[in-house]
Design an enzyme around this catalytic site. Structure first.
Site, PDB file in Angstrom:
ATOM      1  CE  LYS A 196      -4.139  36.278 -19.750  1.00 43.40           C
ATOM      2  NZ  LYS A 196      -4.574  37.154 -20.862  1.00 43.40           N
ATOM      3  CE1 TYR A 226      -6.963  41.495 -19.752  1.00 42.62           C
ATOM      4  CE2 TYR A 226      -7.680  39.862 -18.071  1.00 42.62           C
ATOM      5  CZ  TYR A 226      -6.539  40.143 -19.109  1.00 42.62           C
ATOM      6  OH  TYR A 226      -5.845  38.940 -19.144  1.00 42.62           O
ATOM      7  CG  ASN A 274      -3.026  35.866 -24.688  1.00 48.52           C
ATOM      8  OD1 ASN A 274      -3.573  35.241 -23.117  1.00 48.52           O
ATOM      9  ND2 ASN A 274      -2.603  36.294 -25.092  1.00 48.52           N
ATOM     10  CG  HIS A 320      -2.427  40.291 -17.757  1.00 48.63           C
ATOM     11  ND1 HIS A 320      -2.931  41.442 -18.959  1.00 48.63           N
ATOM     12  CD2 HIS A 320      -1.701  40.933 -16.189  1.00 48.63           C
ATOM     13  CE1 HIS A 320      -2.686  42.181 -18.003  1.00 48.63           C
ATOM     14  NE2 HIS A 320      -2.152  41.894 -17.120  1.00 48.63           N
ATOM     15  CD  GLU A 360      -2.098  44.810 -15.135  1.00 44.34           C
ATOM     16  OE1 GLU A 360      -3.205  45.442 -16.328  1.00 44.34           O
ATOM     17  OE2 GLU A 360      -1.578  44.398 -15.188  1.00 44.34           O
TER      18      GLU A 360
HETATM   19  P1  GTP Z   1      -2.633  40.795 -21.235  1.00 46.54           P
HETATM   20  O1  GTP Z   1      -0.934  40.679 -20.850  1.00 46.54           O
HETATM   21  O2  GTP Z   1      -3.445  39.487 -21.202  1.00 46.54           O
HETATM   22  O3  GTP Z   1      -3.308  42.113 -20.707  1.00 46.54           O
HETATM   23  O4  GTP Z   1      -2.123  40.400 -23.461  1.00 46.54           O
HETATM   24  P2  GTP Z   1      -2.253  41.660 -24.284  1.00 46.54           P
HETATM   25  O5  GTP Z   1      -1.353  42.881 -23.249  1.00 46.54           O
HETATM   26  O6  GTP Z   1      -0.392  40.688 -25.090  1.00 46.54           O
HETATM   27  O7  GTP Z   1      -3.348  41.271 -24.992  1.00 46.54           O
HETATM   28  P3  GTP Z   1      -4.247  43.009 -24.896  1.00 46.54           P
HETATM   29  O8  GTP Z   1      -4.280  43.114 -24.109  1.00 46.54           O
HETATM   30  O9  GTP Z   1      -4.257  43.054 -26.232  1.00 46.54           O
HETATM   31  O10 GTP Z   1      -5.669  41.856 -24.427  1.00 46.54           O
HETATM   32  C1  GTP Z   1      -5.793  40.891 -23.583  1.00 46.54           C
HETATM   33  C2  GTP Z   1      -6.066  39.836 -23.083  1.00 46.54           C
HETATM   34  O11 GTP Z   1      -7.553  39.763 -24.927  1.00 46.54           O
HETATM   35  C3  GTP Z   1      -5.532  39.378 -24.056  1.00 46.54           C
HETATM   36  O12 GTP Z   1      -4.135  38.477 -23.742  1.00 46.54           O
HETATM   37  C4  GTP Z   1      -6.202  37.774 -24.761  1.00 46.54           C
HETATM   38  O13 GTP Z   1      -6.475  37.212 -23.679  1.00 46.54           O
HETATM   39  C5  GTP Z   1      -7.863  38.768 -24.213  1.00 46.54           C
HETATM   40  N1  GTP Z   1      -8.013  38.529 -26.677  1.00 46.54           N
HETATM   41  C6  GTP Z   1      -7.149  39.356 -27.462  1.00 46.54           C
HETATM   42  N2  GTP Z   1      -7.535  39.281 -28.200  1.00 46.54           N
HETATM   43  C7  GTP Z   1      -8.181  38.560 -28.463  1.00 46.54           C
HETATM   44  C8  GTP Z   1      -9.410  37.924 -29.258  1.00 46.54           C
HETATM   45  O14 GTP Z   1      -9.397  38.805 -31.014  1.00 46.54           O
HETATM   46  N3  GTP Z   1      -9.941  37.319 -29.520  1.00 46.54           N
HETATM   47  C9  GTP Z   1      -9.716  37.003 -27.971  1.00 46.54           C
HETATM   48  N4  GTP Z   1     -10.588  35.810 -27.270  1.00 46.54           N
HETATM   49  N5  GTP Z   1      -9.864  37.423 -26.786  1.00 46.54           N
HETATM   50  C10 GTP Z   1      -8.684  38.393 -27.023  1.00 46.54           C
HETATM   51 MG    MG Z   2      -2.202  43.670 -22.245  1.00 51.03          MG
END
Ligand code: GTP
Ligand code: MG
Length: 138
Positions: A9, A49, A112, A115, A126
């Protein structure tokens, strides 16, 4: 053998961490079988997303993903989807296990660093979003 989509990212490309992050994937036995650096538009990030469209952080997430280049890549290996997520660590770096990418490099729950696909169906979707079949070289 399984394949998964990985994205390095903007927070990580900005800090020149691509090599350090990919070293962790390779050390875990994952092989990079396709890779490119791209700068997503907000619309392209939004489509990627789409499942999170109703979440409160969706707009912020799309802005962030379009804020700088990303590296999109396909990782291949035994249980690649689970293994990738294990190396990535928990979404929130505060909860991520020591030694994981997010524990070492992530800046916040949003920024973070990486992905990873979460299931075989989403991995296939994807990968197809970013790569043509001929671009995957095992
Ligand atoms: P991905 O591999 O990026 O999909 O991460 P994940 O599967 O661990 O998390 P998830 O699919 O729940 O969320 C997708 C992405 O949204 C996360 O990786 C973060 O970058 C973002 N995200 C999730 N929760 C939050 C939040 O509370 N605040 C913000 N700003 N971003 C969030
Ligand atoms: Mg995810």
């Amino acid at each position: 053998i399984e394949r998964t989509l990985s994205i390095i990212k903007p927070d990580a490309t900005n800090r020149n961490l691509t090599g350090k992050i990919n070293a962790k994937f390779e050390e875990a036995g994952l092989r990079i079988v396709a890779q490119k650096r791209i700068h997503l538009t907000k619309a392209q990030a939004g489509k990627f997303y789409e499942v999170h469209a109703e979440r409160p952080f969706y707009d912020e997430l799309c802005e962030f993903m379009a804020s700088a280049p990303v590296v999109v890549q396909v990782l291949e290996g035994e249980s690649a989807i689970a293994k990738n997520r294990e190396v990535m660590g928990a979404t929130n770096p505060a909860d991520a296990a020591a030694g994981t990418v997010r524990a070492e490099f992530a800046q916040s729950v949003g920024e973070n660093s990486v992905h990873g696909s979460d299931a075989p169906e989403t991995a296939a979707q994807e990968i197809a979003y970013f790569f043509a079949g001929l671009e995957l070289v095992g």
